[in-house]
Design an enzyme around this catalytic site. Structure first.
Site, mmCIF file in Angstrom:
data_model
loop_
_atom_site.group_PDB
_atom_site.id
_atom_site.type_symbol
_atom_site.label_atom_id
_atom_site.label_comp_id
_atom_site.label_asym_id
_atom_site.label_seq_id
_atom_site.Cartn_x
_atom_site.Cartn_y
_atom_site.Cartn_z
ATOM 1 N N THR A 1 8.422 2.538 -39.837
ATOM 2 C CA THR A 1 9.476 3.240 -39.845
ATOM 3 C C THR A 1 10.478 3.128 -40.833
ATOM 4 O OG1 THR A 1 9.355 3.254 -37.341
ATOM 5 C CG2 THR A 1 11.490 4.048 -38.022
ATOM 6 N N CYS A 2 11.145 4.102 -41.318
ATOM 7 C CA CYS A 2 12.308 4.045 -42.325
ATOM 8 C C CYS A 2 13.425 4.999 -41.749
ATOM 9 C CB CYS A 2 11.651 4.490 -43.603
ATOM 10 S SG CYS A 2 12.966 4.313 -44.785
ATOM 11 N N VAL A 3 14.490 4.427 -41.953
ATOM 12 C CA VAL A 3 15.580 5.142 -41.495
ATOM 13 C C VAL A 3 16.863 4.885 -42.338
ATOM 14 C CG1 VAL A 3 15.084 5.302 -38.990
ATOM 15 C CG2 VAL A 3 16.435 3.416 -39.587
#
Length: 116
Positions: free
Chosen positions: A95-97
């Site tokens: 996941t990348c935020v």
């Protein structure tokens, strides 16, 4: 459940968190940061995580999930290039935020969960 807090001189436990926590079969690694431009910062964060993984009896090849926090999503492509080059295949889930702010003036922070 057996909960083991892991730390050493390089990655000491702090009042607010531990570098890693091991439970049967899994290792939860706290976020690691890097400084400098995004590619160098990504490589440094992953290098720090590799050491924490080894502290916990695991390795990059046993990571099942990475969570990446970027100060600026415009850095995604450069971060991704460094990330892909630094990790063995097959690549784990990820996941990348974008985060509003990261500790220590960092531009990237990466945490992971691995098998042990």
């Amino acid at each position: 459940m057996s909960l083991e807090i892991l730390s050493n001189e390089e990655f000491p436990s702090k009042p607010h968190n531990s570098p890693a926590v091991r439970v049967p079969g899994l290792l939860f690694c706290s976020g690691q940061i890097g400084k400098g431009e995004i590619k160098a910062a990504t490589i440094q964060a992953l290098s720090n995580l590799k050491k924490v993984l080894e502290l916990g009896g695991s390795s990059q090849s046993q990571v099942v999930k990475y969570n990446i926090f970027l100060l600026d999503m415009d850095d995604f492509d450069a971060m991704n290039e460094a990330f892909v080059a630094a990790l063995p295949s097959p690549k784990p889930a990820r996941t990348c935020v974008q985060a509003a702010k990261l500790p220590g003036g960092a531009i990237v922070e990466i945490e992971c969960i691995a098998q042990v």
